[in-house]
Write a protein that holds these residues in place. Structure first.
Motif, short mmCIF file in Angstrom:
data_model
loop_
_atom_site.label_atom_id
_atom_site.label_comp_id
_atom_site.label_asym_id
_atom_site.label_seq_id
_atom_site.Cartn_x
_atom_site.Cartn_y
_atom_site.Cartn_z
N LYS A 153 0.81 -1.22 0.00
CA LYS A 153 0.00 0.00 0.00
C LYS A 153 0.84 1.27 0.00
O LYS A 153 0.41 2.30 -0.54
CB LYS A 153 -0.93 0.02 1.21
N HIS A 154 2.01 1.23 0.65
CA HIS A 154 2.77 2.47 0.85
C HIS A 154 4.23 2.36 0.45
O HIS A 154 4.99 3.30 0.66
CB HIS A 154 2.69 2.89 2.33
N GLY A 155 4.61 1.25 -0.13
CA GLY A 155 6.01 1.06 -0.53
C GLY A 155 6.50 2.11 -1.51
O GLY A 155 7.69 2.42 -1.54
N HIS A 156 5.60 2.67 -2.30
CA HIS A 156 5.98 3.70 -3.27
C HIS A 156 6.50 4.96 -2.60
O HIS A 156 7.18 5.77 -3.24
CB HIS A 156 4.79 4.03 -4.18
N LEU A 157 6.21 5.14 -1.32
CA LEU A 157 6.69 6.32 -0.59
C LEU A 157 8.13 6.16 -0.09
O LEU A 157 8.75 7.14 0.30
CB LEU A 157 5.78 6.60 0.62
N GLY A 160 13.96 3.57 -2.95
CA GLY A 160 14.13 2.32 -3.68
C GLY A 160 15.05 1.32 -3.01
O GLY A 160 14.81 0.11 -3.05
N THR A 163 13.14 -0.90 -0.66
CA THR A 163 12.11 -1.80 -1.19
C THR A 163 12.64 -2.79 -2.22
O THR A 163 11.89 -3.65 -2.67
CB THR A 163 10.97 -0.98 -1.81
N GLU A 164 13.92 -2.69 -2.57
CA GLU A 164 14.45 -3.60 -3.59
C GLU A 164 14.54 -5.03 -3.04
O GLU A 164 14.63 -5.24 -1.83
CB GLU A 164 15.82 -3.12 -4.08
#
Length: 194
Positions: A153-157, A160, A163-164
């Motif tokens: 839901k919020h990884g785009h915030l 990188g 989250t890689e």
């Protein structure tokens, strides 16, 4: 339907924590009975800041009748910690110089900074407490699922590098990520207002 993580994120949103605490602190500052631009007596300076600190704490915590008096030295120790955050290791002396001379906004600026930092401290403590309560109530499987849900839901915030791959750093440190989430939202709100 809101998940427990959604409910937590709503509860720790800056509007419900940091901003609300700041609003109460501002109200306490505005109702505090003083209006001097300078204070040249060290003992009076200490007493004033201790009274202001106690008044702000009571207002933030919604304590009627005030907080227990733990003595000037104890209360002053708490003030010096805040002043050190504001003005460096010799913060109390630097703040007194501002109050004594009237420079850099004088006593009102010192008091405003004290109020601001106390509000931030309590707001951040509230966020940390809510996260701890949430996190400690989860099983190991639920913690992993909460991390995956947060990433979805919020990884785009997030940057990188966090989250890689399997996003192991986020999954292993989700409580810290959640604390930063509230600060991130506050920063985004501020950017949107400019």
């Amino acid at each position: 339907m809101n998940t427990p993580l959604d409910c937590l994120l709503k509860a720790i949103h800056p509007a419900n924590t940091l901003d609300e605490t700041a609003r109460r602190a501002d109200a306490a500052f505005n109702e505090f009975p003083w209006r001097r631009a300078r204070e040249t007596d060290w003992d009076e300076f200490r007493r004033l800041l201790v009274q202001l600190h106690r008044h702000v704490e009571a207002r933030i915590l919604n304590v009627t009748g005030g907080l227990p008096d733990r003595g000037l030295d104890f209360a002053w120790g708490r003030c010096t910690q805040v002043l050190a955050r504001a003005y460096g290791p010799s913060g109390a002396q630097a703040a007194f110089e501002m109050a004594r001379t009237g420079n850099d906004g004088g006593l009102p600026a010192v008091c405003r900074k004290l109020v601001q930092l106390v509000a931030e401290e309590y707001g951040e403590a509230e966020i940390a407490a809510r996260i701890a309560q949430y996190w400690n109530g989860l099983s190991a499987e639920e913690k992993l699922a909460a991390g995956r849900e947060y990433l979805a839901k919020h990884g785009h915030l997030l940057p990188g590098e966090l989250t890689e791959g399997s996003a192991a750093r986020v999954l292993a440190n989700l409580p810290k990520v959640l604390e930063q989430h509230a600060r991130l939202l506050r920063g985004l709100d501020r950017l949107a207002r400019t």
